[in-house]
Design an enzyme around this catalytic site. Structure first.
Site, mmCIF file in Angstrom:
data_model
loop_
_atom_site.group_PDB
_atom_site.id
_atom_site.type_symbol
_atom_site.label_atom_id
_atom_site.label_comp_id
_atom_site.label_asym_id
_atom_site.label_seq_id
_atom_site.Cartn_x
_atom_site.Cartn_y
_atom_site.Cartn_z
ATOM 1 N N HIS A 80 0.808 -1.225 0.000
ATOM 2 C CA HIS A 80 0.000 0.000 0.000
ATOM 3 C C HIS A 80 0.839 1.273 0.000
ATOM 4 C CE1 HIS A 80 1.099 -0.005 4.201
ATOM 5 N NE2 HIS A 80 0.572 1.206 4.325
ATOM 6 N N HIS A 95 1.904 6.985 0.022
ATOM 7 C CA HIS A 95 1.103 6.135 0.914
ATOM 8 C C HIS A 95 -0.336 6.135 0.419
ATOM 9 C CE1 HIS A 95 -1.068 4.980 4.584
ATOM 10 N NE2 HIS A 95 0.050 4.349 4.913
#
Length: 172
Positions: A80, A95
């Protein structure tokens, strides 16, 4: 492929990186969406710039591209988030989502490996926004200069709608 052409055009206009030489560095949008200040992030750690200065993007697509030429320094086990480093030492964390680490990698596909050299506009990762939203998480993506202290300034260069390749951060 208009997006790729735009990214290549932006990359060709980019100033040569050079923290050591005092030359400014540019960080381009890694995704299509809406850029807003990190201080408005739904994540308190990013609001307070605990990891560094940067911006947020509320993405419209499902792809993340390299925001500058560099090396993939780290990919989180859950896919992620990805950390890139420029030749001049600029380190940027991308992120994807808030609390998406809890998905354990579900819905994320990585298109690079740690140690890979990447070019501005190169596809880094894809995500399935329906999986993220259905799990109750935000798509908000943070783009953070994690070594902010190494630079004189990190300034937001754009607010509002963006396309991959638009200048979003100016670092000196």
């Amino acid at each position: 492929m208009p997006i790729l052409d735009a990214l290549k055009s932006m990359a060709s206009k980019m100033l040569a990186p050079g923290a050591a030489s005092g030359m400014p560095q540019k960080v381009f949008a890694p995704a299509q969406g809406r850029v807003f200040p990190l201080s408005q992030s739904a994540d308190p750690a990013h609001q307070e710039e605990m990891l560094g200065k940067g911006v947020c993007i509320m993405p419209l697509g499902e792809k993340i591209y390299a925001p500058f030429d560099g090396i993939v320094d780290m990919i989180f086990d859950t896919n992620h988030a990805i950390n890139l480093k420029s030749a001049a030492g600029l380190e940027v964390l991308i992120h994807c989502g808030i609390d998406t680490v809890k998905l354990g990698g579900k819905g994320f596909t990585i298109h690079a490996r740690e140690g890979d050299t990447v070019k501005t506009g190169q596809l880094l990762l894809e995500y399935d926004k329906d999986i993220i939203i259905d799990a109750g998480y935000s798509l908000e993506t943070q783009v953070v200069v994690i070594n902010t202290a190494d630079f004189k300034s990190v300034a937001q260069a754009k607010t509002g709608d963006c396309m991959p390749g638009d200048l979003i951060l100016y670092v000196e």
